[in-house]
Design an enzyme around this catalytic site. Structure first.
Site: not given
Ligand code: DX5
Ligand code: ZN
Length: 224
Positions: A33, A66, A144, A37, A35, A182, A8, A68
């Site tokens: 990946h 992903h 998650m 947001m 993320d 994740d 990620s 969010m």
């Molecule tokens: C949460 C993110 C994190 C990220 C991974 O919203 O999706 O989970 O991808 O984070 P680590 O591997 O650092 O927990």
């Molecule tokens: Zn993610």
């Protein structure tokens, strides 16, 4: 079905993002990946289309997006244009339109003219029952393992049972749906979570804190 590590970039050093992507690819990663947001569906704001567009040209990694974000269907075409290969949205963000969103994502093509892969994600407090009716149409279900919104959290142990139950369902139904996890994945728990039935495993901190190439190679080896 071989297990896939999905580094990620949320945890990457953005000063040298291109070098960090090359490091995970050299370490054997095939997925990257993203993320995304929006500060509404989750309390943080991360990055979006410009970042994906800017790095699409420097790697052939599978862009595992992903979302969010609130009302994710609004942005699936944009992310497809920016280079996404797979788009995963949260069922909590738009439950009434989940099936339509899955079908919308699968109707789009990636840069190679292949259909995008569609994923649907559930937060830790959302039961797997919320997505079982979608398992036949979705290419992937993301369980998650932390509350979405921040990297570097601890894995919530109860989520491992959700992965196990989901894998049992997918197997019993004769489906080839990928199961992704994740959040909070480390060298110490990655084998257990793969053993519970996750076959796409996101890791941010465990990859990008330290030597990203070596971390990727080691975590990839641990998931077999
Ligand atoms: C949460 C993110 C994190 C990220 C991974 O919203 O999706 O989970 O991808 O984070 P680590 O591997 O650092 O927990
Ligand atoms: Zn993610």
């Amino acid at each position: 079905m071989s297990n896939i590590l999905a580094p990620s970039i949320l945890a990457a050093d953005f000063k040298i993002l291109g070098d960090q992507i090359k490091a995970v690819a050299d370490g054997g990663a095939t997925y990257l990946h993203f993320d995304v947001m929006d500060g509404m569906f989750v309390p943080s704001i991360s990055f979006g289309m410009p970042v994906m567009t800017s790095i699409r040209g420097c790697t052939d990694l599978f862009f595992d997006t992903h979302l969010m974000i609130e009302k994710p269907d609004r942005y699936v075409e944009e992310f497809a244009k920016c280079g996404a290969d797979g788009i995963t949205f949260h069922i909590e963000a738009d439950p009434a339109n989940a099936l339509q969103t899955i079908r919308h994502i699968k109707s789009l093509k990636n840069r190679n003219g292949e259909p995008l892969r569609a994923g649907v994600s559930i937060k830790p407090a959302t039961p797997i029952a919320a997505v079982l009716p979608l398992a036949a149409e979705a290419d992937m279900i993301l369980v998650m393992t932390v509350e979405p919104g921040f990297g570097g959290q601890k894995l919530i142990p109860e989520t491992i049972d959700k992965v196990r139950a989901l894998r049992a369902f997918v197997t019993a139904e004769g489906l080839d749906t990928d199961i992704e996890v994740d959040g909070g994945i480390t060298e110490g728990n990655i084998a257990d979570i793969a053993g519970a039935g996750a076959n796409v495993i996101v890791a941010g901190s465990a990859v990008f804190r330290g030597d990203a190439k070596a971390n990727t190679a080691r975590l990839t080896e641990l998931i077999g």
